[in-house]
Design a protein around this motif. Structure first.
Motif, short mmCIF file in Angstrom:
data_model
loop_
_atom_site.label_atom_id
_atom_site.label_comp_id
_atom_site.label_asym_id
_atom_site.label_seq_id
_atom_site.Cartn_x
_atom_site.Cartn_y
_atom_site.Cartn_z
N ASP A 71 0.83 -1.21 0.00
CA ASP A 71 0.00 0.00 0.00
C ASP A 71 0.86 1.26 0.00
O ASP A 71 0.58 2.22 -0.70
N LEU A 72 1.92 1.25 0.78
CA LEU A 72 2.82 2.39 0.87
C LEU A 72 3.48 2.67 -0.48
O LEU A 72 3.52 3.81 -0.93
N ILE A 73 3.95 1.63 -1.13
CA ILE A 73 4.59 1.78 -2.45
C ILE A 73 3.58 2.29 -3.47
O ILE A 73 3.85 3.22 -4.22
N GLU A 74 2.41 1.70 -3.49
CA GLU A 74 1.38 2.10 -4.45
C GLU A 74 0.94 3.54 -4.24
O GLU A 74 0.86 4.33 -5.19
N ASP A 75 0.69 3.92 -3.01
CA ASP A 75 0.21 5.27 -2.71
C ASP A 75 1.28 6.35 -2.94
O ASP A 75 0.95 7.50 -3.21
N SER A 76 2.55 5.96 -2.88
CA SER A 76 3.63 6.94 -3.06
C SER A 76 3.97 7.19 -4.52
O SER A 76 4.68 8.14 -4.84
N GLY A 77 3.52 6.33 -5.40
CA GLY A 77 3.88 6.46 -6.81
C GLY A 77 5.27 5.93 -7.09
O GLY A 77 5.87 6.26 -8.11
N ALA A 78 5.80 5.10 -6.21
CA ALA A 78 7.16 4.58 -6.35
C ALA A 78 7.18 3.19 -6.97
O ALA A 78 8.14 2.45 -6.79
N ASP A 79 6.15 2.84 -7.72
CA ASP A 79 6.08 1.51 -8.33
C ASP A 79 7.30 1.21 -9.19
O ASP A 79 7.78 0.06 -9.23
#
Length: 140
Positions: A71-79
């Motif tokens: 969730d953290l990665i997805e929400d940050s745009g750091a995919d």
């Protein structure tokens, strides 16, 4: 202690915080300008720019659960930085700044073997992994 007499050497004082952030920004800028990057080894980690504290010891408080990390990665745009989130672990760490209040941060790693209770130190040669997201790669 009144606002006027507050100790300006206290790390919680706004002037000290701004100076520390400016120093970190200059150090990272110099590394980015020189075109160097942190050495690639099995002890590299990624921290947020605000959590990059060279030569500061930290204790691992807890590991984030897989779903929280995703969730953290997805929400940050750091995919694009964490192309396969299953290969990454994330930890809450507490930096030893010599103050009583906790100084928590988040640390991401693909290969470093960390667990709650471990103590480590961030290296001096941090480099932006993704500058627009404020992600810094550094060796332990």
């Amino acid at each position: 202690m009144s606002k006027e007499t507050k100790d300006r050497s206290d790390p919680r004082h706004p002037v000290v915080k701004k100076g520390a952030l400016a120093t970190t920004g200059v150090a990272l800028g110099a590394v980015a300008t020189a075109g160097t990057a942190a050495a690639q080894n099995d002890e590299d980690v990624i921290v947020l720019e605000a959590d990059y504290r060279p030569d500061v010891d930290f204790d691992v408080v807890a590991e984030l659960e897989t779903r929280t990390l995703e969730d953290l990665i997805e929400d940050s745009g750091a995919d694009d930085v964490f192309d396969d989130p299953d290969d990454w672990d994330a930890f809450i760490v507490d930096f030893d700044l010599g103050v009583e209040a906790p100084s928590w941060g988040i640390l991401f790693t693909e290969d470093a073997d960390l667990s709650a209770g471990d103590s480590e130190t961030l290296g001096e040669d941090g480099a932006f992994r993704r500058s627009r997201l404020g992600l810094v790669e550094v060796e332990l």
